[in-house]
Scaffold this active site. Structure first.
Site, PDB file in Angstrom:
ATOM      1  N   GLU A  13      -8.703   0.587  -2.830  1.00  0.00           N
ATOM      2  CA  GLU A  13      -9.538   0.626  -1.621  1.00  0.00           C
ATOM      3  C   GLU A  13     -10.486   1.805  -1.757  1.00  0.00           C
ATOM      4  OE1 GLU A  13      -6.156  -1.100   1.440  1.00  0.00           O
ATOM      5  OE2 GLU A  13      -6.908   0.939   1.680  1.00  0.00           O
ATOM      6  N   GLY A  53       1.119  -1.245   4.375  1.00  0.00           N
ATOM      7  CA  GLY A  53       1.545   0.048   3.867  1.00  0.00           C
ATOM      8  C   GLY A  53       2.333   0.904   4.835  1.00  0.00           C
ATOM      9  N   HIS A  54       1.651   1.404   5.867  1.00  0.00           N
ATOM     10  CA  HIS A  54       2.233   2.430   6.721  1.00  0.00           C
ATOM     11  C   HIS A  54       3.586   2.027   7.286  1.00  0.00           C
ATOM     12  CE1 HIS A  54       2.727   4.779  10.465  1.00  0.00           C
ATOM     13  NE2 HIS A  54       2.289   5.750   9.697  1.00  0.00           N
ATOM     14  N   THR A 106      -7.193   6.771  10.281  1.00  0.00           N
ATOM     15  CA  THR A 106      -7.060   5.685   9.316  1.00  0.00           C
ATOM     16  C   THR A 106      -8.335   4.858   9.390  1.00  0.00           C
ATOM     17  OG1 THR A 106      -5.705   3.764   8.682  1.00  0.00           O
ATOM     18  CG2 THR A 106      -5.849   4.230  11.026  1.00  0.00           C
ATOM     19  N   THR A 107      -8.421   3.783   8.591  1.00  0.00           N
ATOM     20  CA  THR A 107      -9.645   2.983   8.592  1.00  0.00           C
ATOM     21  C   THR A 107      -9.733   2.248   9.926  1.00  0.00           C
ATOM     22  OG1 THR A 107      -9.217   2.704   6.247  1.00  0.00           O
ATOM     23  CG2 THR A 107     -10.983   1.386   7.168  1.00  0.00           C
ATOM     24  N   ASN A 161       0.861  -1.190   0.000  1.00  0.00           N
ATOM     25  CA  ASN A 161       0.000   0.000   0.000  1.00  0.00           C
ATOM     26  C   ASN A 161       0.901   1.245   0.000  1.00  0.00           C
ATOM     27  OD1 ASN A 161      -1.398   2.271   1.126  1.00  0.00           O
ATOM     28  ND2 ASN A 161      -3.064   0.912   1.713  1.00  0.00           N
ATOM     29  N   ARG A 181      -6.860  12.890   1.043  1.00  0.00           N
ATOM     30  CA  ARG A 181      -5.776  13.335   1.922  1.00  0.00           C
ATOM     31  C   ARG A 181      -4.415  12.769   1.497  1.00  0.00           C
ATOM     32  NH1 ARG A 181      -7.373  10.239   7.487  1.00  0.00           N
ATOM     33  NH2 ARG A 181      -9.346  11.239   7.019  1.00  0.00           N
ATOM     34  N   HIS A 182      -4.393  11.631   0.802  1.00  0.00           N
ATOM     35  CA  HIS A 182      -3.105  11.144   0.298  1.00  0.00           C
ATOM     36  C   HIS A 182      -3.181  10.862  -1.205  1.00  0.00           C
ATOM     37  CE1 HIS A 182      -5.079   7.453   1.588  1.00  0.00           C
ATOM     38  NE2 HIS A 182      -4.753   7.606   2.860  1.00  0.00           N
ATOM     39  N   HIS A 211      -5.596   3.643  -1.532  1.00  0.00           N
ATOM     40  CA  HIS A 211      -6.919   4.040  -1.024  1.00  0.00           C
ATOM     41  C   HIS A 211      -7.197   5.469  -1.467  1.00  0.00           C
ATOM     42  CE1 HIS A 211      -9.642   4.408   2.832  1.00  0.00           C
ATOM     43  NE2 HIS A 211     -10.291   4.687   1.712  1.00  0.00           N
ATOM     44  N   HIS A 224      -3.765  -4.341   7.782  1.00  0.00           N
ATOM     45  CA  HIS A 224      -3.875  -3.131   8.609  1.00  0.00           C
ATOM     46  C   HIS A 224      -2.964  -3.235   9.819  1.00  0.00           C
ATOM     47  CE1 HIS A 224      -5.283   0.616  10.262  1.00  0.00           C
ATOM     48  NE2 HIS A 224      -5.859   0.838   9.098  1.00  0.00           N
ATOM     49  N   GLU A 272     -11.197  -9.207   3.361  1.00  0.00           N
ATOM     50  CA  GLU A 272      -9.903  -8.859   3.972  1.00  0.00           C
ATOM     51  C   GLU A 272     -10.160  -8.688   5.458  1.00  0.00           C
ATOM     52  OE1 GLU A 272      -7.304  -6.160   1.955  1.00  0.00           O
ATOM     53  OE2 GLU A 272      -6.470  -5.409   3.845  1.00  0.00           O
ATOM     54  N   ARG A 307      -9.247   8.205  -0.829  1.00  0.00           N
ATOM     55  CA  ARG A 307     -10.217   8.615   0.199  1.00  0.00           C
ATOM     56  C   ARG A 307     -11.071   9.752  -0.331  1.00  0.00           C
ATOM     57  NH1 ARG A 307      -8.831   6.643   5.657  1.00  0.00           N
ATOM     58  NH2 ARG A 307     -10.569   7.916   6.286  1.00  0.00           N
ATOM     59  N   ARG A 358       3.993  18.831   1.211  1.00  0.00           N
ATOM     60  CA  ARG A 358       4.554  20.009   0.553  1.00  0.00           C
ATOM     61  C   ARG A 358       3.833  20.384  -0.742  1.00  0.00           C
ATOM     62  NH1 ARG A 358       9.632  21.831   2.534  1.00  0.00           N
ATOM     63  NH2 ARG A 358       9.252  21.725   4.764  1.00  0.00           N
ATOM     64  N   HIS A 404       0.996   6.242   1.899  1.00  0.00           N
ATOM     65  CA  HIS A 404       1.723   7.199   2.732  1.00  0.00           C
ATOM     66  C   HIS A 404       2.954   7.796   2.048  1.00  0.00           C
ATOM     67  CE1 HIS A 404      -1.265   6.866   5.669  1.00  0.00           C
ATOM     68  NE2 HIS A 404      -1.165   5.545   5.652  1.00  0.00           N
TER      69      HIS A 404
HETATM   70  N1  PXP Z   1      -5.975  -3.033   4.154  1.00  0.00           N
HETATM   71  C1  PXP Z   1      -6.940  -2.083   4.180  1.00  0.00           C
HETATM   72  C2  PXP Z   1      -8.314  -2.479   3.771  1.00  0.00           C
HETATM   73  C3  PXP Z   1      -6.646  -0.762   4.554  1.00  0.00           C
HETATM   74  O1  PXP Z   1      -7.633   0.161   4.588  1.00  0.00           O
HETATM   75  C4  PXP Z   1      -5.316  -0.425   4.876  1.00  0.00           C
HETATM   76  C5  PXP Z   1      -4.971   0.985   5.201  1.00  0.00           C
HETATM   77  O2  PXP Z   1      -5.192   1.799   4.095  1.00  0.00           O
HETATM   78  C6  PXP Z   1      -4.346  -1.440   4.814  1.00  0.00           C
HETATM   79  C7  PXP Z   1      -4.704  -2.741   4.485  1.00  0.00           C
HETATM   80  C8  PXP Z   1      -2.910  -1.177   5.125  1.00  0.00           C
HETATM   81  O3  PXP Z   1      -2.780  -0.800   6.444  1.00  0.00           O
HETATM   82  P1  PXP Z   1      -1.388  -0.244   6.965  1.00  0.00           P
HETATM   83  O4  PXP Z   1      -1.103   1.002   6.181  1.00  0.00           O
HETATM   84  O5  PXP Z   1      -1.619  -0.013   8.419  1.00  0.00           O
HETATM   85  O6  PXP Z   1      -0.361  -1.319   6.694  1.00  0.00           O
END
Ligand code: PXP
Length: 251
Positions: A73, A215-216, A103-104, A10, A52-53, A46, A193, A154, A48, A21, A13
């Site tokens: 997403e 992702g994060h 976040t979600t 993902n 925001r990103h 994602h 997540h 998921e 949104r 910036r 971020h």
């Molecule tokens: N899966 C879903 C459905 C999500 O909404 C997210 C966050 O966007 C992720 C996975 C990834 O989560 P993380 O960024 O915490 O790894």
């Protein structure tokens, strides 16, 4: 042999840092290309409602310029549906979305939101987009996913990742039970997540799980060792957990 576990990276971020910036750097599409080289099996982004990103332009470029399957997403709204139908990503993961959340925060209420979700799942599916529902690990939600006709779920691993000690063990147990139930119900099981180097292995060792979306942590860790290195290490941890599982299954 258990099935191969795919890694969806993902890249939201990367866009968060770019947007701080307002310019073009760092570019999430460049990150997606690097993720592909580092061993990602797919790219997740994602879009949104508040942008925001990830931006609409990012989705257009990711759809056009990246060879890996794109998992979009999205919230179940008409605006997002129209965007998904325009770009036809490989997969669409329907997530709950609240503007004020960081976040979600929780899973989709597939059971309570059945009537609202049904036309979205059907329309995406008819367009050849593989629909997944981001849900909590519960029988009620899994059965609702089946009734909605979604081929994939998921499982939300956020609470498991945040918990410690016995509570984490209990949440892992819940995830394991739900993953096992997906097999009985004929659903493909993904998870994601909050996953990190510390929390990924027990989830990767659940034999029914076929894909992790992360992702994060990967983007955060890239600050210290580069994106290539953070993805390769995550991949290695996932593969090791899977190999150990195969060892246990054949013993
Ligand atoms: N899966 C879903 C459905 C999500 O909404 C997210 C966050 O966007 C992720 C996975 C990834 O989560 P993380 O960024 O915490 O790894």
């Amino acid at each position: 042999m258990s099935r191969k576990l795919r890694l969806g990276v993902n890249i939201d971020h990367v866009a968060t840092i770019r947007n701080a910036r307002g310019g073009r750097h760092p570019d999430p599409v460049r990150a997606a290309r690097q993720a592909a080289q580092a061993g990602a099996d797919g790219i997740t982004a994602h879009l949104r409602e508040d942008r925001r990103h990830i931006s609409d332009h990012d989705i257009a470029r990711l759809s056009r310029d990246i060879d890996l399957p794109l998992n979009l997403e999205m919230a179940a709204t008409d605006e997002m549906l129209e965007i998904a139908l325009r770009h036809k990503p490989h997969a669409a993961c329907i997530v709950p979305e609240k503007r004020e959340e960081r976040t979600t925060e929780g899973g989709l209420d597939a059971a309570g939101g059945f009537d609202h979700l049904k036309p979205y799942v059907e329309t995406l599916g008819r367009a050849g987009i593989r629909v997944s529902l981001f849900i909590e690990a519960s029988r009620e939600q899994l059965e609702a996913a089946v009734a909605l006709g979604a081929p994939v779920v998921e499982l939300h691993t956020g609470a498991y990742c945040e918990a410690e000690g016995e509570r984490r063990v209990a949440l892992l147990h819940q995830l394991a039970e739900a993953a096992a139930l997906t097999e009985t119900l004929g659903l493909e099981c993904h998870a994601g997540h909050g996953l990190s180097f510390d929390t990924v292995a027990p989830i990767a060792a659940l034999p029914e799980v076929m894909e992790l979306n992360i992702g994060h942590f990967l983007v955060g860790e890239a600050i210290f060792g580069g994106l290539d290195s953070s993805i390769k290490r995550m991949r290695a941890l996932m593969d090791r957990a899977r190999d150990e599982l195969d060892g246990e299954m054949s013993a």
